[in-house]
Design an enzyme around this catalytic site. Structure first.
Site, mmCIF file in Angstrom:
data_model
loop_
_atom_site.group_PDB
_atom_site.id
_atom_site.type_symbol
_atom_site.label_atom_id
_atom_site.label_comp_id
_atom_site.label_asym_id
_atom_site.label_seq_id
_atom_site.Cartn_x
_atom_site.Cartn_y
_atom_site.Cartn_z
ATOM 1 N N PHE A 140 0.856 -1.195 0.000
ATOM 2 C CA PHE A 140 0.000 0.000 0.000
ATOM 3 C C PHE A 140 0.882 1.231 0.000
ATOM 4 C CE2 PHE A 140 -2.358 3.590 1.518
ATOM 5 C CZ PHE A 140 -3.499 3.510 0.749
ATOM 6 N N ASP A 225 9.156 2.957 2.266
ATOM 7 C CA ASP A 225 7.941 3.714 2.572
ATOM 8 C C ASP A 225 7.688 3.581 4.075
ATOM 9 O OD1 ASP A 225 5.417 4.713 3.011
ATOM 10 O OD2 ASP A 225 4.530 3.837 1.212
ATOM 11 N N LYS A 254 2.207 11.227 7.253
ATOM 12 C CA LYS A 254 1.368 10.966 8.424
ATOM 13 C C LYS A 254 1.844 11.697 9.691
ATOM 14 C CE LYS A 254 -1.260 7.269 6.590
ATOM 15 N NZ LYS A 254 -0.930 6.127 5.758
HETATM 16 C C1 LIG Z 1 -1.082 6.154 4.290
HETATM 17 C C2 LIG Z 1 0.010 5.578 3.494
HETATM 18 C C3 LIG Z 1 0.359 6.114 2.243
HETATM 19 C C4 LIG Z 1 -0.427 7.217 1.570
HETATM 20 O O1 LIG Z 1 -0.473 8.398 2.314
HETATM 21 P P1 LIG Z 1 -1.645 9.460 1.990
HETATM 22 O O2 LIG Z 1 -1.300 10.625 2.879
HETATM 23 O O3 LIG Z 1 -2.939 8.808 2.348
HETATM 24 O O4 LIG Z 1 -1.555 9.783 0.545
HETATM 25 C C5 LIG Z 1 1.439 5.564 1.586
HETATM 26 N N1 LIG Z 1 2.133 4.547 2.111
HETATM 27 C C6 LIG Z 1 1.824 3.997 3.306
HETATM 28 C C7 LIG Z 1 2.638 2.861 3.839
HETATM 29 C C8 LIG Z 1 0.744 4.475 4.028
HETATM 30 O O5 LIG Z 1 0.408 3.914 5.186
#
Ligand SMILES: *Cc1c(COP(=O)(O)O)cnc(C)c1O
Length: 400
Positions: A140, A225, A254
């Site tokens: 994700f 990520d 985040k």
């Molecule tokens: C939430 C998330 C994203 C995307 O972030 P957004 O601010 O919702 O665009 C990408 N990678 C990971 C692992 C995430 O948890």
């Protein structure tokens, strides 16, 4: 207006791209939130780890209001007095030379993709248009069309084709598959050190270390990520720290803003982020002084309140307690710091009904995929509050 009325309005006028629990939150402080009727809940999702620092953290709030009174945005046609300091502080935190600010997590992932492609063309001599990036099944990384194009979740992509080419998907947690997928056109490997959205999937011990070695040996970049796993969530500053490795590119978001404002960033060496020249990439809001002031204070709170340490200590304590629960529904419990997944047996009828039962007990949890209950409270939680939550989780898992 009450819960019922507000739900009706939202269902009528808002697009139905989410399936939220029917609780309307109006207030939050620390680990607690209140709904419009004044009921109190312990937030066990933390807005997908955006509020590791707790809701409306007083220090971040103060900085945000102070900065909002002074200056909010200049665009990057001009400079502002907060961006240089955030760049420096993110570099100190990550041990990297340079940082590039964005807003949402998906934008930071897109930025990392652009970075690694240009790096491949200009530093490795790959023919323009041919670069390949390796990603993992069940990843994700966000919701843009490029990113959902390399998702393996049908729901995320089915109706949104056609997609950006240049991605190769391999199984998660399998270093041999990475080794095999690399060819002359490969520029990077994009990976989550723990797959949170996939259901808190923790790779085999040493996976990131092996991956680091493979990337270095093949001269391809490792893109971590850490949008959800980083900034203390997994019991270390970054989840990569569990394997004692540094990726070539950190992707952050985040909790970088403590939940006050969308702030994301990419951090890397000068060799890598130095590929950009003026005009090649940007965003109107990215790097604005309000965002930067908020992010600076959000990072200070993580450090000064020792949130990663608290996450490690209470995460281990919590997982051990959860494993003592006698429930025919529980298949397995996984955790790294305060990112915990309770995987239920298929026969349990899905995690949703357990989340609904927990809501009635005063706990906000959200099912992750169908069968996993994710537990990820703000990292300011105390042992006493974990005990409070544990009693309720135990009751629901043992009696439902
Ligand atoms: C939430 C998330 C994203 C995307 O972030 P957004 O601010 O919702 O665009 C990408 N990678 C990971 C692992 C995430 O948890």
């Amino acid at each position: 207006m009450n819960t019922k009325e507000l739900i009706k309005i939202e269902n009528k006028y808002g697009a139905h791209n989410y399936h939220p629990l029917d609780v309307i939150i109006a207030k939050g402080k620390g680990i607690w939130v209140h709904d419009v009727e004044g009921n109190k809940y312990l937030d066990f999702l933390s807005a997908y780890s955006s509020v590791n620092q707790g809701h409306c953290h007083p220090r971040i709030l103060k900085k945000m209001t102070e900065q909002a009174r002074k200056l909010t945005i200049t665009s990057r046609a001009f400079r502002n007095d907060q961006l240089p300091l955030l760049c420096k502080e993110v570099c100190q935190l990550t041990g990297k030379d340079m940082m590039l600010p964005m807003n949402s997590g998906a934008e930071a992932v897109e930025t990392a993709i652009k970075t690694v492609r240009k790096w491949g063309y200009t530093r490795k001599g790959i023919k323009i248009g041919k670069a390949e990036i390796i990603v993992c099944a069940d990843n994700f990384h966000g919701r843009t069309t490029t990113i959902v194009g390399f998702s393996t979740e049908e729901l995320y992509k089915k109706y949104f084709a056609p997609f950006t080419p240049g991605f190769k998907i391999i199984p998660y947690g399998d270093p041999k598959a990475l080794e095999k997928a690399i060819n002359k056109k490969t520029v990077g490997f994009l990976v989550e050190p723990v797959q949170a959205e996939a259901g808190v999937l923790i790779p085999p011990d040493g996976y990131m270390k092996q991956v680091r070695e493979i990337c270095t040996r093949n001269n391809i970049l490792l893109l971590a990520d850490e949008i959800q796993t980083g900034l203390g969530r997994c019991g270390k500053l970054f989840a990569c720290d569990w394997d004692g490795i540094k990726p070539d590119i950190y992707i952050l978001g985040k909790a970088l803003s403590g939940g006050f404002y969308p702030v994301s960033a990419v951090a890397a060496s000068k060799d890598i982020l130095g590929v950009f020249t003026p005009g090649e990439h940007g965003s109107t809001f990215a790097g604005n002084p309000l965002a930067c002031a908020v992010a600076r204070e959000a990072l200070t709170v993580i450090k000064e309140e020792k949130l990663a340490e608290n996450s490690a200590k209470l995460g281990a304590y919590f997982v051990e307690k959860l494993r003592s629960i006698q429930s025919r529904h529980v298949k397995t419990i996984r955790g790294r710091g305060l990112l915990i997944g309770i995987e239920l047996h298929k026969e349990a009828g899905g995690a949703r009904r357990f989340c609904e039962a927990l809501l009635k007990e005063g706990m906000l949890c959200k099912e992750t995929h169908e069968h996993v209950i994710r537990l990820a409270p703000p990292l300011v939680i105390t042992q006493k509050e974990i005990d409070w939550a544990f009693a309720r989780i135990k009751k629901v898992l043992e009696t439902l």
